[in-house]
Design a protein around this motif. Structure first.
Motif, PDB file in Angstrom:
ATOM      1  N   GLY A  78       4.624  -4.758  10.189  1.00  0.00           N
ATOM      2  CA  GLY A  78       3.271  -4.681  10.720  1.00  0.00           C
ATOM      3  C   GLY A  78       2.327  -3.804   9.933  1.00  0.00           C
ATOM      4  N   SER A  79       2.771  -3.232   8.820  1.00  0.00           N
ATOM      5  CA  SER A  79       1.909  -2.325   8.064  1.00  0.00           C
ATOM      6  C   SER A  79       1.287  -2.988   6.845  1.00  0.00           C
ATOM      7  CB  SER A  79       2.721  -1.109   7.599  1.00  0.00           C
ATOM      8  OG  SER A  79       3.700  -1.490   6.651  1.00  0.00           O
ATOM      9  N   GLY A  80       1.693  -4.221   6.558  1.00  0.00           N
ATOM     10  CA  GLY A  80       1.160  -4.909   5.389  1.00  0.00           C
ATOM     11  C   GLY A  80       1.857  -4.533   4.101  1.00  0.00           C
ATOM     12  N   GLY A  81       2.916  -3.761   4.223  1.00  0.00           N
ATOM     13  CA  GLY A  81       3.666  -3.377   3.021  1.00  0.00           C
ATOM     14  C   GLY A  81       5.147  -3.583   3.242  1.00  0.00           C
ATOM     15  N   LEU A 113       5.432   0.692   2.067  1.00  0.00           N
ATOM     16  CA  LEU A 113       4.293   1.437   1.543  1.00  0.00           C
ATOM     17  C   LEU A 113       2.971   1.010   2.184  1.00  0.00           C
ATOM     18  CD1 LEU A 113       5.238   1.538  -2.255  1.00  0.00           C
ATOM     19  CD2 LEU A 113       5.646   3.267  -0.485  1.00  0.00           C
ATOM     20  N   GLY A 114       3.057   0.249   3.242  1.00  0.00           N
ATOM     21  CA  GLY A 114       1.843  -0.160   3.951  1.00  0.00           C
ATOM     22  C   GLY A 114       1.306   0.971   4.814  1.00  0.00           C
ATOM     23  N   SER A 115       0.236   0.685   5.513  1.00  0.00           N
ATOM     24  CA  SER A 115      -0.405   1.710   6.353  1.00  0.00           C
ATOM     25  C   SER A 115      -0.818   1.095   7.681  1.00  0.00           C
ATOM     26  CB  SER A 115      -1.618   2.303   5.642  1.00  0.00           C
ATOM     27  OG  SER A 115      -2.589   1.306   5.394  1.00  0.00           O
ATOM     28  N   ALA A 171       3.654   4.421  15.676  1.00  0.00           N
ATOM     29  CA  ALA A 171       4.761   4.714  16.590  1.00  0.00           C
ATOM     30  C   ALA A 171       5.216   3.458  17.316  1.00  0.00           C
ATOM     31  CB  ALA A 171       4.334   5.789  17.582  1.00  0.00           C
ATOM     32  N   LYS A 172       4.261   2.626  17.727  1.00  0.00           N
ATOM     33  CA  LYS A 172       4.611   1.377  18.409  1.00  0.00           C
ATOM     34  C   LYS A 172       5.399   0.457  17.491  1.00  0.00           C
ATOM     35  CE  LYS A 172       0.625   1.287  21.560  1.00  0.00           C
ATOM     36  NZ  LYS A 172      -0.642   0.583  21.916  1.00  0.00           N
ATOM     37  N   TYR A 173       4.945   0.309  16.259  1.00  0.00           N
ATOM     38  CA  TYR A 173       5.621  -0.594  15.325  1.00  0.00           C
ATOM     39  C   TYR A 173       7.002  -0.057  14.940  1.00  0.00           C
ATOM     40  CZ  TYR A 173       2.077  -4.153  14.472  1.00  0.00           C
ATOM     41  OH  TYR A 173       1.216  -5.233  14.604  1.00  0.00           O
TER      42      TYR A 173
END
Length: 217
Positions: free
Chosen positions: A136-139, A143-145, A153-155
């Protein structure tokens, strides 16, 4: 020649005796208890007047107050309180909250140590991704954000619960009894390709409390 007057006393009339009896009856009525008036129900039946007899209860002086047993309870800290705290310790508890895992000291410690191995304590909020989670961070490489530490925290909790290869980590967090046992499950999982050197790159020293910038939350 007229007869001489009789010296025999006359008897009092019977009416005097009747008057005395009436007076006695009236006197007894004045001390009789007055009963409350009868009442009727809606169906016309007459309700019985309450009894005037009093009951008394004697209690032994040897009796003591009973001991009342109350179930123990624990208050859980909600997200708002953790967000307001704003520290790395609060974020570790937030992950546990979203995963519905107990916030024991062992669980908090293992998450804090995990965070330290990923970003270091002084910059634990880096890219709003304390565990370098790719979900879910795009990385994909971690290394996503995220838009906030709350989302992160949810992810983190969702990723652990959604993947079958993290079941041992989840089991350790569900038990909440051993930070070391959960750490071994983390090392054995594919979360980090290095597997943290199978524990050689994993410190168990206390993690200091460090607050993140307010805009990271």
């Amino acid at each position: 020649m007229r007869n001489a007057p009789s010296t025999t006393p006359r008897r009092r009339p019977a009416r005097a005796l009747v008057a005395l009896a009436v007076a006695a009856l009236v006197g007894s009525l004045t001390v009789a208890p007055v009963l409350p008036p009868l009442s009727t129900y809606a169906n016309g039946e007459v309700a019985e007047a309450p009894t005037t007899d009093l009951q008394s209860i004697s209690v032994s002086s040897e009796l003591t107050d009973p001991t009342v047993s109350r179930d123990s309870y624990a208050a859980s800290t909600g997200p708002e309180t953790l967000i307001a705290g704003g520290t790395n310790h609060d974020w570790a508890r937030l992950v546990l909250f979203f995963g519905d895992w107990p916030t024991t000291d062992e669980n908090v410690n293992v998450v804090l140590r995990w965070m330290r191995q990923e970003n270091g304590p002084d910059n634990w909020w880096n890219r709003n991704n304390p565990l370098n989670n790719g979900y879910g961070s795009g990385g994909g490489s971690g290394l996503g954000s995220y838009d906030s530490l709350v989302t992160a925290a949810k992810y983190a909790a969702d990723n652990l619960k959604a993947r079958s290869f993290y079941t041992d980590i989840v089991a350790g967090l569900e038990a909440g009894t051993s930070a070391d046992a959960t750490a071994r499950a983390i090392w054995a999982s594919p979360w980090a390709s290095s597997h943290y050197g199978n524990g050689t790159h994993w410190s168990t020293s206390p993690v200091p409390v460090i607050e993140a910038p307010a805009d990271s939350w």
